[in-house]
Design an enzyme around this catalytic site. Sequence first.
Site, PDB file in Angstrom:
ATOM      1  N   PRO A 225       0.800  -1.232   0.000  1.00  0.00           N
ATOM      2  CA  PRO A 225       0.000   0.000   0.000  1.00  0.00           C
ATOM      3  C   PRO A 225       0.829   1.278   0.000  1.00  0.00           C
ATOM      4  CG  PRO A 225       0.072  -0.921   2.205  1.00  0.00           C
ATOM      5  CD  PRO A 225       0.843  -1.867   1.333  1.00  0.00           C
ATOM      6  N   CYS A 226       1.481   1.576  -1.121  1.00  0.00           N
ATOM      7  CA  CYS A 226       2.275   2.800  -1.195  1.00  0.00           C
ATOM      8  C   CYS A 226       1.370   4.031  -1.127  1.00  0.00           C
ATOM      9  CB  CYS A 226       3.131   2.820  -2.457  1.00  0.00           C
ATOM     10  SG  CYS A 226       2.203   2.573  -3.964  1.00  0.00           S
TER      11      CYS A 226
END
Lengths: 189, 259
Positions: free
Chosen positions: B162-163
Amino acid sequence: MTTTMTRPDLSPLARDLATDLDGAFTAYVLATADGIFSGSLRMLGDRRDAEDVMQETYSRAYKALGGYSEERIRNLKVGGWTWTIAANLCRNRLRSRARKPTVPLEALEVKATNTDTEDAALSGIGKVLRRALMDLPFPQRAAVVLRHVLDLTYDDIAAALDRPVGTVKADVHRGLTRLRRAYPEETIR
Amino acid sequence: MTDRLITDLRELMTAAPKVAVNAAIAVSAVADGYVTRPSPLGLLFVAFNERGVSAVDMADSPAEFERRFNDLYGRQALPVGRLPAQIERHLDTAIATGKPGKLPLDFSGLTEFSVAVLRKTAEIPGGQVRPYGWVAREIGKPGAVRAVGSALARNPVPVVVPCHRVVRSDGHLGNYSLGDPDNKRLLLEAEGLDLVEYQMLSDRGIRFTGSETTNIFCHPTCHHARRTSPGHTVEFRSEQSARSAGFRPCMVCRPAAAA
Protein backbone atom coordinates in the site's frame (compact mmCIF):
# COMPACT_ATOMS: atom_id res chain seq x y z
CA MET A 1 -8.66 -30.61 -33.88
CA THR A 2 -7.12 -33.57 -35.62
CA THR A 3 -3.52 -33.66 -36.54
CA THR A 4 -2.61 -36.05 -39.27
CA MET A 5 1.06 -35.29 -38.91
CA THR A 6 2.28 -37.75 -36.33
CA ARG A 7 5.53 -38.11 -34.44
CA PRO A 8 7.03 -34.76 -35.35
CA ASP A 9 10.80 -34.71 -35.11
CA LEU A 10 11.54 -32.91 -31.85
CA SER A 11 15.33 -33.26 -31.97
CA PRO A 12 15.92 -29.68 -33.25
CA LEU A 13 13.93 -28.58 -30.22
CA ALA A 14 16.26 -30.48 -27.87
CA ARG A 15 19.21 -28.79 -29.54
CA ASP A 16 17.63 -25.34 -29.12
CA LEU A 17 16.67 -26.01 -25.50
CA ALA A 18 20.26 -27.08 -24.82
CA THR A 19 21.76 -23.83 -26.08
CA ASP A 20 19.05 -21.35 -25.02
CA LEU A 21 16.49 -22.73 -22.58
CA ASP A 22 14.45 -19.54 -22.27
CA GLY A 23 14.63 -18.74 -25.97
CA ALA A 24 13.35 -22.19 -26.94
CA PHE A 25 10.95 -22.90 -24.10
CA THR A 26 7.94 -21.28 -25.77
CA ALA A 27 8.45 -23.37 -28.92
CA TYR A 28 8.84 -26.48 -26.76
CA VAL A 29 5.54 -25.81 -24.97
CA LEU A 30 3.72 -25.04 -28.22
CA ALA A 31 5.04 -28.23 -29.83
CA THR A 32 4.11 -30.52 -26.97
CA ALA A 33 1.17 -28.91 -25.11
CA ASP A 34 -1.69 -30.41 -27.15
CA GLY A 35 -0.26 -33.87 -26.57
CA ILE A 36 0.31 -33.38 -22.86
CA PHE A 37 -3.15 -31.90 -22.43
CA SER A 38 -4.97 -34.55 -24.51
CA GLY A 39 -3.10 -37.42 -22.89
CA SER A 40 -3.70 -36.11 -19.37
CA LEU A 41 -7.35 -35.48 -20.18
CA ARG A 42 -7.82 -39.07 -21.38
CA MET A 43 -5.95 -40.50 -18.41
CA LEU A 44 -7.81 -38.38 -15.85
CA GLY A 45 -11.18 -37.80 -17.52
CA ASP A 46 -11.40 -34.23 -16.21
CA ARG A 47 -10.40 -31.01 -17.97
CA ARG A 48 -9.54 -29.09 -14.84
CA ASP A 49 -7.29 -31.86 -13.58
CA ALA A 50 -5.69 -32.12 -17.02
CA GLU A 51 -4.94 -28.38 -17.01
CA ASP A 52 -3.41 -28.64 -13.54
CA VAL A 53 -1.22 -31.55 -14.59
CA MET A 54 -0.14 -29.73 -17.72
CA GLN A 55 0.83 -26.64 -15.75
CA GLU A 56 2.76 -28.65 -13.18
CA THR A 57 4.45 -30.69 -15.91
CA TYR A 58 5.97 -27.63 -17.59
CA SER A 59 6.88 -26.07 -14.29
CA ARG A 60 8.87 -29.18 -13.37
CA ALA A 61 10.27 -29.55 -16.86
CA TYR A 62 11.57 -25.98 -16.78
CA LYS A 63 13.23 -26.45 -13.42
CA ALA A 64 14.71 -29.80 -14.44
CA LEU A 65 16.06 -28.48 -17.74
CA GLY A 66 17.60 -25.54 -15.89
CA GLY A 67 19.70 -28.03 -13.91
CA TYR A 68 20.69 -30.31 -16.83
CA SER A 69 23.93 -29.99 -18.74
CA GLU A 70 23.80 -28.88 -22.37
CA GLU A 71 24.94 -32.36 -23.39
CA ARG A 72 22.14 -34.04 -21.46
CA ILE A 73 19.41 -31.82 -22.95
CA ARG A 74 20.78 -32.29 -26.45
CA ASN A 75 20.41 -36.04 -26.11
CA LEU A 76 16.95 -35.84 -24.61
CA LYS A 77 14.01 -37.37 -26.44
CA VAL A 78 11.90 -34.37 -25.57
CA GLY A 79 8.43 -35.82 -26.21
CA GLY A 80 8.94 -39.00 -24.21
CA TRP A 81 10.88 -37.22 -21.47
CA THR A 82 8.05 -34.73 -20.91
CA TRP A 83 5.74 -37.69 -20.50
CA THR A 84 7.88 -39.17 -17.74
CA ILE A 85 6.89 -36.09 -15.73
CA ALA A 86 3.27 -35.89 -16.87
CA ALA A 87 2.46 -39.60 -16.47
CA ASN A 88 3.74 -39.53 -12.91
CA LEU A 89 1.61 -36.51 -12.12
CA CYS A 90 -1.46 -38.18 -13.63
CA ARG A 91 -0.89 -41.29 -11.54
CA ASN A 92 -0.40 -39.25 -8.36
CA ARG A 93 -3.51 -37.23 -9.03
CA LEU A 94 -5.63 -40.34 -9.45
CA ARG A 95 -4.21 -41.72 -6.23
CA SER A 96 -4.94 -38.59 -4.23
CA ARG A 97 -8.39 -38.43 -5.80
CA ALA A 98 -9.04 -41.98 -4.63
CA ARG A 99 -7.91 -41.02 -1.12
CA LYS A 100 -10.29 -38.07 -0.82
CA PRO A 101 -13.26 -38.89 -3.00
CA THR A 102 -15.55 -36.43 -1.27
CA VAL A 103 -16.22 -33.36 -3.35
CA PRO A 104 -18.49 -30.47 -2.34
CA LEU A 105 -21.86 -30.57 -4.07
CA GLU A 106 -21.28 -27.35 -6.02
CA ALA A 107 -18.09 -28.73 -7.42
CA LEU A 108 -19.85 -31.86 -8.58
CA GLU A 109 -22.35 -29.79 -10.48
CA VAL A 110 -19.62 -27.81 -12.22
CA LYS A 111 -17.85 -31.03 -13.08
CA ALA A 112 -20.98 -32.50 -14.63
CA THR A 113 -21.44 -29.47 -16.85
CA ASN A 114 -17.83 -29.57 -17.95
CA THR A 115 -18.10 -33.20 -18.87
CA ASP A 116 -21.22 -32.52 -20.89
CA THR A 117 -19.47 -29.89 -22.96
CA GLU A 118 -16.66 -32.31 -23.52
CA ASP A 119 -19.09 -35.02 -24.59
CA ALA A 120 -20.85 -32.71 -27.01
CA ALA A 121 -17.60 -32.00 -28.77
CA LEU A 122 -17.08 -35.70 -29.46
CA SER A 123 -19.00 -37.94 -31.81
CA GLY A 124 -21.34 -40.52 -30.29
CA ILE A 125 -18.68 -43.18 -30.45
CA GLY A 126 -16.14 -40.85 -28.89
CA LYS A 127 -18.32 -40.74 -25.80
CA VAL A 128 -18.50 -44.51 -25.52
CA LEU A 129 -14.78 -44.81 -26.04
CA ARG A 130 -13.93 -42.13 -23.54
CA ARG A 131 -15.97 -43.87 -20.88
CA ALA A 132 -14.60 -47.28 -21.74
CA LEU A 133 -11.08 -45.85 -21.42
CA MET A 134 -11.83 -44.56 -17.95
CA ASP A 135 -12.91 -48.06 -16.94
CA LEU A 136 -9.48 -49.51 -17.73
CA PRO A 137 -6.93 -49.95 -14.94
CA PHE A 138 -4.48 -47.03 -15.01
CA PRO A 139 -1.46 -48.88 -16.45
CA GLN A 140 -3.52 -50.12 -19.41
CA ARG A 141 -5.21 -46.77 -19.93
CA ALA A 142 -1.92 -44.89 -19.80
CA ALA A 143 -0.27 -47.32 -22.20
CA VAL A 144 -3.17 -47.21 -24.71
CA VAL A 145 -3.38 -43.41 -24.56
CA LEU A 146 0.36 -42.90 -25.04
CA ARG A 147 0.51 -45.46 -27.85
CA HIS A 148 -2.67 -44.79 -29.79
CA VAL A 149 -3.84 -41.27 -28.95
CA LEU A 150 -0.38 -39.72 -28.90
CA ASP A 151 1.52 -42.16 -31.13
CA LEU A 152 4.56 -42.47 -28.86
CA THR A 153 7.04 -45.27 -29.55
CA TYR A 154 7.05 -48.27 -27.21
CA ASP A 155 10.51 -47.27 -26.03
CA ASP A 156 9.28 -43.80 -25.07
CA ILE A 157 6.22 -45.23 -23.35
CA ALA A 158 8.32 -47.72 -21.39
CA ALA A 159 10.55 -44.85 -20.23
CA ALA A 160 7.60 -42.59 -19.42
CA LEU A 161 5.80 -45.21 -17.36
CA ASP A 162 9.00 -46.72 -15.96
CA ARG A 163 7.98 -50.23 -17.00
CA PRO A 164 9.63 -52.81 -19.27
CA VAL A 165 8.76 -52.56 -22.98
CA GLY A 166 7.23 -56.05 -22.90
CA THR A 167 4.89 -55.12 -20.07
CA VAL A 168 3.83 -51.97 -21.89
CA LYS A 169 3.09 -53.93 -25.06
CA ALA A 170 1.01 -56.41 -23.08
CA ASP A 171 -0.86 -53.54 -21.38
CA VAL A 172 -1.66 -51.93 -24.73
CA HIS A 173 -2.87 -55.27 -26.07
CA ARG A 174 -5.03 -56.02 -23.05
CA GLY A 175 -6.38 -52.50 -23.01
CA LEU A 176 -7.39 -52.61 -26.66
CA THR A 177 -9.09 -55.98 -26.18
CA ARG A 178 -11.18 -54.58 -23.35
CA LEU A 179 -12.03 -51.45 -25.32
CA ARG A 180 -13.23 -53.57 -28.25
CA ARG A 181 -15.53 -55.46 -25.93
CA ALA A 182 -17.00 -52.17 -24.74
CA TYR A 183 -17.68 -51.07 -28.32
CA PRO A 184 -21.23 -51.68 -29.51
CA GLU A 185 -21.26 -54.59 -31.99
CA GLU A 186 -22.56 -52.66 -35.01
CA THR A 187 -19.76 -50.12 -34.95
CA ILE A 188 -17.07 -52.70 -35.59
CA ARG A 189 -16.39 -53.03 -39.26
CA MET B 1 -5.46 -54.12 -39.51
CA THR B 2 -6.60 -50.51 -39.53
CA ASP B 3 -9.64 -50.83 -37.40
CA ARG B 4 -12.19 -48.35 -36.27
CA LEU B 5 -10.99 -48.42 -32.67
CA ILE B 6 -7.48 -47.26 -33.57
CA THR B 7 -8.87 -44.43 -35.73
CA ASP B 8 -11.26 -43.37 -33.00
CA LEU B 9 -8.48 -43.34 -30.40
CA ARG B 10 -6.48 -40.97 -32.60
CA GLU B 11 -9.55 -38.72 -32.73
CA LEU B 12 -9.29 -38.24 -28.95
CA MET B 13 -6.38 -35.87 -29.57
CA THR B 14 -7.61 -32.38 -28.76
CA ALA B 15 -6.21 -28.85 -28.58
CA ALA B 16 -5.00 -27.57 -25.22
CA PRO B 17 -6.91 -24.42 -24.13
CA LYS B 18 -5.00 -21.29 -25.13
CA VAL B 19 -4.98 -19.90 -21.59
CA ALA B 20 -3.53 -23.17 -20.28
CA VAL B 21 -0.77 -23.09 -22.91
CA ASN B 22 -0.03 -19.49 -21.86
CA ALA B 23 0.19 -20.57 -18.23
CA ALA B 24 2.65 -23.30 -19.22
CA ILE B 25 4.85 -20.83 -21.10
CA ALA B 26 4.67 -18.46 -18.14
CA VAL B 27 6.60 -20.90 -15.92
CA SER B 28 9.70 -19.85 -17.86
CA ALA B 29 11.67 -16.63 -17.55
CA VAL B 30 10.43 -15.28 -20.91
CA ALA B 31 6.88 -14.67 -19.80
CA ASP B 32 4.63 -14.03 -16.83
CA GLY B 33 0.98 -14.96 -16.71
CA TYR B 34 -1.70 -12.44 -15.81
CA VAL B 35 -5.32 -12.22 -14.73
CA THR B 36 -7.64 -9.28 -14.05
CA ARG B 37 -9.33 -8.49 -10.76
CA PRO B 38 -11.90 -5.87 -9.74
CA SER B 39 -10.86 -3.20 -7.22
CA PRO B 40 -12.28 0.05 -5.83
CA LEU B 41 -10.31 1.83 -8.59
CA GLY B 42 -11.49 -0.33 -11.46
CA LEU B 43 -10.04 -3.36 -13.19
CA LEU B 44 -6.54 -4.36 -12.07
CA PHE B 45 -4.12 -6.39 -14.17
CA VAL B 46 -2.18 -8.79 -11.95
CA ALA B 47 0.91 -10.50 -13.37
CA PHE B 48 2.74 -13.39 -11.71
CA ASN B 49 5.49 -15.91 -12.22
CA GLU B 50 6.96 -18.83 -10.30
CA ARG B 51 8.27 -16.50 -7.58
CA GLY B 52 4.98 -14.71 -6.97
CA VAL B 53 2.98 -11.66 -8.03
CA SER B 54 5.27 -9.52 -10.19
CA ALA B 55 3.05 -6.59 -11.17
CA VAL B 56 -0.23 -4.87 -10.40
CA ASP B 57 -1.28 -2.30 -12.96
CA MET B 58 -4.20 -0.49 -14.55
CA ALA B 59 -4.65 -0.08 -18.29
CA ASP B 60 -7.38 0.72 -20.79
CA SER B 61 -6.96 -2.60 -22.56
CA PRO B 62 -5.15 -5.93 -22.23
CA ALA B 63 -2.95 -4.92 -25.18
CA GLU B 64 -1.89 -1.74 -23.41
CA PHE B 65 -1.08 -3.64 -20.23
CA GLU B 66 0.90 -6.27 -22.14
CA ARG B 67 2.91 -3.61 -23.95
CA ARG B 68 3.69 -1.71 -20.78
CA PHE B 69 4.66 -4.85 -18.91
CA ASN B 70 6.98 -5.87 -21.71
CA ASP B 71 8.59 -2.41 -21.80
CA LEU B 72 9.16 -2.43 -18.04
CA TYR B 73 10.31 -6.00 -17.43
CA GLY B 74 11.48 -7.29 -20.80
CA ARG B 75 9.18 -10.28 -20.50
CA GLN B 76 5.89 -11.09 -22.18
CA ALA B 77 2.64 -11.01 -20.22
CA LEU B 78 0.22 -13.75 -21.28
CA PRO B 79 -3.42 -14.04 -20.19
CA VAL B 80 -4.09 -17.24 -18.23
CA GLY B 81 -7.27 -18.87 -17.00
CA ARG B 82 -6.25 -19.78 -13.49
CA LEU B 83 -3.73 -18.74 -10.87
CA PRO B 84 -1.29 -20.96 -9.01
CA ALA B 85 -2.98 -22.16 -5.80
CA GLN B 86 -0.81 -20.11 -3.42
CA ILE B 87 -1.63 -16.88 -5.29
CA GLU B 88 -5.28 -17.74 -5.83
CA ARG B 89 -5.74 -18.32 -2.11
CA HIS B 90 -4.40 -14.91 -1.02
CA LEU B 91 -4.77 -12.46 -3.91
CA ASP B 92 -8.33 -11.22 -3.35
CA THR B 93 -7.78 -10.68 0.37
CA ALA B 94 -4.54 -8.83 -0.35
CA ILE B 95 -6.31 -6.51 -2.79
CA ALA B 96 -9.29 -5.98 -0.48
CA THR B 97 -7.17 -5.21 2.60
CA GLY B 98 -4.18 -3.54 0.94
CA LYS B 99 -1.87 -5.93 2.74
CA PRO B 100 0.18 -8.72 1.14
CA GLY B 101 -0.28 -11.19 4.01
CA LYS B 102 0.77 -14.59 2.70
CA LEU B 103 0.59 -13.56 -0.96
CA PRO B 104 3.96 -14.42 -2.54
CA LEU B 105 5.54 -11.39 -4.23
CA ASP B 106 8.30 -11.27 -6.82
CA PHE B 107 10.77 -8.57 -5.78
CA SER B 108 13.64 -10.20 -7.67
CA GLY B 109 14.41 -7.27 -9.98
CA LEU B 110 14.57 -4.71 -7.15
CA THR B 111 17.43 -3.32 -5.09
CA GLU B 112 17.80 -4.27 -1.43
CA PHE B 113 16.81 -0.70 -0.54
CA SER B 114 13.60 -0.84 -2.57
CA VAL B 115 12.63 -4.17 -1.04
CA ALA B 116 13.17 -2.75 2.46
CA VAL B 117 10.97 0.25 1.57
CA LEU B 118 8.21 -1.98 0.22
CA ARG B 119 8.29 -4.36 3.19
CA LYS B 120 8.11 -1.49 5.65
CA THR B 121 5.27 0.14 3.67
CA ALA B 122 3.37 -3.15 3.77
CA GLU B 123 3.22 -2.82 7.58
CA ILE B 124 1.12 0.39 7.53
CA PRO B 125 -2.44 -0.53 8.54
CA GLY B 126 -5.42 0.28 6.30
CA GLY B 127 -6.92 3.74 6.73
CA GLN B 128 -3.69 5.19 8.15
CA VAL B 129 -0.89 7.21 6.59
CA ARG B 130 2.80 7.73 7.38
CA PRO B 131 5.24 10.31 6.00
CA TYR B 132 7.99 9.33 3.55
CA GLY B 133 10.48 10.29 6.25
CA TRP B 134 8.99 7.73 8.61
CA VAL B 135 9.69 4.90 6.14
CA ALA B 136 13.23 6.20 5.64
CA ARG B 137 13.91 6.29 9.37
CA GLU B 138 12.30 2.92 10.06
CA ILE B 139 14.56 1.15 7.54
CA GLY B 140 17.61 2.78 9.04
CA LYS B 141 18.20 5.33 6.25
CA PRO B 142 16.85 8.55 7.80
CA GLY B 143 18.48 10.71 5.11
CA ALA B 144 16.98 8.81 2.19
CA VAL B 145 13.53 10.46 2.14
CA ARG B 146 13.61 11.24 -1.58
CA ALA B 147 14.94 7.78 -2.41
CA VAL B 148 11.98 6.31 -0.52
CA GLY B 149 9.72 8.40 -2.77
CA SER B 150 11.37 7.06 -5.92
CA ALA B 151 11.29 3.49 -4.66
CA LEU B 152 7.57 3.79 -3.98
CA ALA B 153 6.98 5.44 -7.36
CA ARG B 154 8.39 2.25 -8.88
CA ASN B 155 6.40 -0.07 -6.59
CA PRO B 156 5.64 -2.98 -8.96
CA VAL B 157 2.66 -4.12 -6.87
CA PRO B 158 0.61 -1.08 -5.80
CA VAL B 159 -2.61 -1.66 -3.81
CA VAL B 160 -1.17 -4.96 -2.52
CA VAL B 161 1.85 -3.13 -1.12
CA PRO B 162 0.00 0.00 0.00
CA CYS B 163 2.28 2.80 -1.20
CA HIS B 164 -0.87 4.98 -1.20
CA ARG B 165 -0.49 5.12 2.61
CA VAL B 166 2.81 6.98 2.42
CA VAL B 167 2.32 10.76 2.15
CA ARG B 168 4.23 14.01 2.43
CA SER B 169 4.85 15.28 5.97
CA ASP B 170 3.01 18.53 5.18
CA GLY B 171 -0.20 16.55 4.71
CA HIS B 172 -0.22 16.63 0.91
CA LEU B 173 -0.72 13.20 -0.54
CA GLY B 174 2.24 13.29 -2.91
CA ASN B 175 2.48 11.34 -6.13
CA TYR B 176 0.82 8.09 -7.05
CA SER B 177 1.80 5.76 -9.84
CA LEU B 178 -1.28 3.59 -10.38
CA GLY B 179 -3.60 5.09 -13.00
CA ASP B 180 -4.97 8.51 -12.11
CA PRO B 181 -3.05 10.51 -9.43
CA ASP B 182 -6.37 10.99 -7.64
CA ASN B 183 -6.48 7.23 -7.03
CA LYS B 184 -4.37 7.73 -3.93
CA ARG B 185 -7.16 9.80 -2.36
CA LEU B 186 -9.84 7.35 -3.53
CA LEU B 187 -8.06 4.39 -1.95
CA LEU B 188 -7.49 6.17 1.36
CA GLU B 189 -11.11 7.34 1.53
CA ALA B 190 -12.33 3.85 0.67
CA GLU B 191 -10.33 2.67 3.70
CA GLY B 192 -12.22 5.11 5.90
CA LEU B 193 -9.59 7.81 6.38
CA ASP B 194 -11.09 11.29 6.91
CA LEU B 195 -8.75 13.16 4.59
CA VAL B 196 -10.36 16.56 5.10
CA GLU B 197 -9.76 16.37 8.82
CA TYR B 198 -6.23 15.04 8.35
CA GLN B 199 -5.33 17.79 5.93
CA MET B 200 -6.81 20.54 8.06
CA LEU B 201 -4.61 19.32 10.89
CA SER B 202 -1.55 19.24 8.65
CA ASP B 203 -2.29 22.69 7.28
CA ARG B 204 -2.15 24.02 10.83
CA GLY B 205 1.34 22.51 11.08
CA ILE B 206 0.30 19.67 13.37
CA ARG B 207 2.39 16.51 12.84
CA PHE B 208 1.52 14.48 15.95
CA THR B 209 -1.31 14.19 18.41
CA GLY B 210 -1.12 12.90 21.96
CA SER B 211 -3.41 11.89 24.79
CA GLU B 212 -3.09 13.87 27.98
CA THR B 213 -4.28 10.89 29.98
CA THR B 214 -1.50 8.59 28.78
CA ASN B 215 1.18 11.12 27.79
CA ILE B 216 1.78 9.18 24.58
CA PHE B 217 2.02 10.86 21.16
CA CYS B 218 1.16 9.29 17.80
CA HIS B 219 0.84 9.92 14.10
CA PRO B 220 -2.58 11.57 13.82
CA THR B 221 -4.04 8.63 11.85
CA CYS B 222 -2.74 5.96 14.25
CA HIS B 223 -5.46 3.73 15.59
CA HIS B 224 -4.53 4.74 19.14
CA ALA B 225 -4.58 8.47 18.36
CA ARG B 226 -8.05 8.17 16.93
CA ARG B 227 -9.31 6.51 20.07
CA THR B 228 -8.41 9.55 22.16
CA SER B 229 -11.47 11.67 22.92
CA PRO B 230 -11.24 15.22 21.53
CA GLY B 231 -11.23 16.73 25.04
CA HIS B 232 -8.04 14.90 25.92
CA THR B 233 -6.18 15.35 22.61
CA VAL B 234 -3.03 17.46 22.60
CA GLU B 235 -1.50 18.63 19.31
CA PHE B 236 2.22 18.85 18.52
CA ARG B 237 4.15 20.46 15.71
CA SER B 238 7.25 18.37 16.24
CA GLU B 239 8.70 15.41 18.07
CA GLN B 240 10.73 17.85 20.13
CA SER B 241 7.71 19.75 21.42
CA ALA B 242 5.96 16.48 22.29
CA ARG B 243 8.96 15.24 24.21
CA SER B 244 9.51 18.48 26.07
CA ALA B 245 5.85 18.36 27.10
CA GLY B 246 6.70 15.04 28.75
CA PHE B 247 5.14 12.76 26.11
CA ARG B 248 6.69 9.54 24.85
CA PRO B 249 6.24 8.10 21.33
CA CYS B 250 3.59 5.42 20.67
CA MET B 251 5.10 1.92 20.40
CA VAL B 252 2.69 0.98 17.62
CA CYS B 253 2.91 3.81 15.06
CA ARG B 254 6.42 4.74 16.18
CA PRO B 255 6.25 8.48 15.43
CA ALA B 256 9.87 8.90 16.52
CA ALA B 257 12.89 6.80 17.24
CA ALA B 258 12.79 5.53 20.81
CA ALA B 259 14.91 7.81 22.95
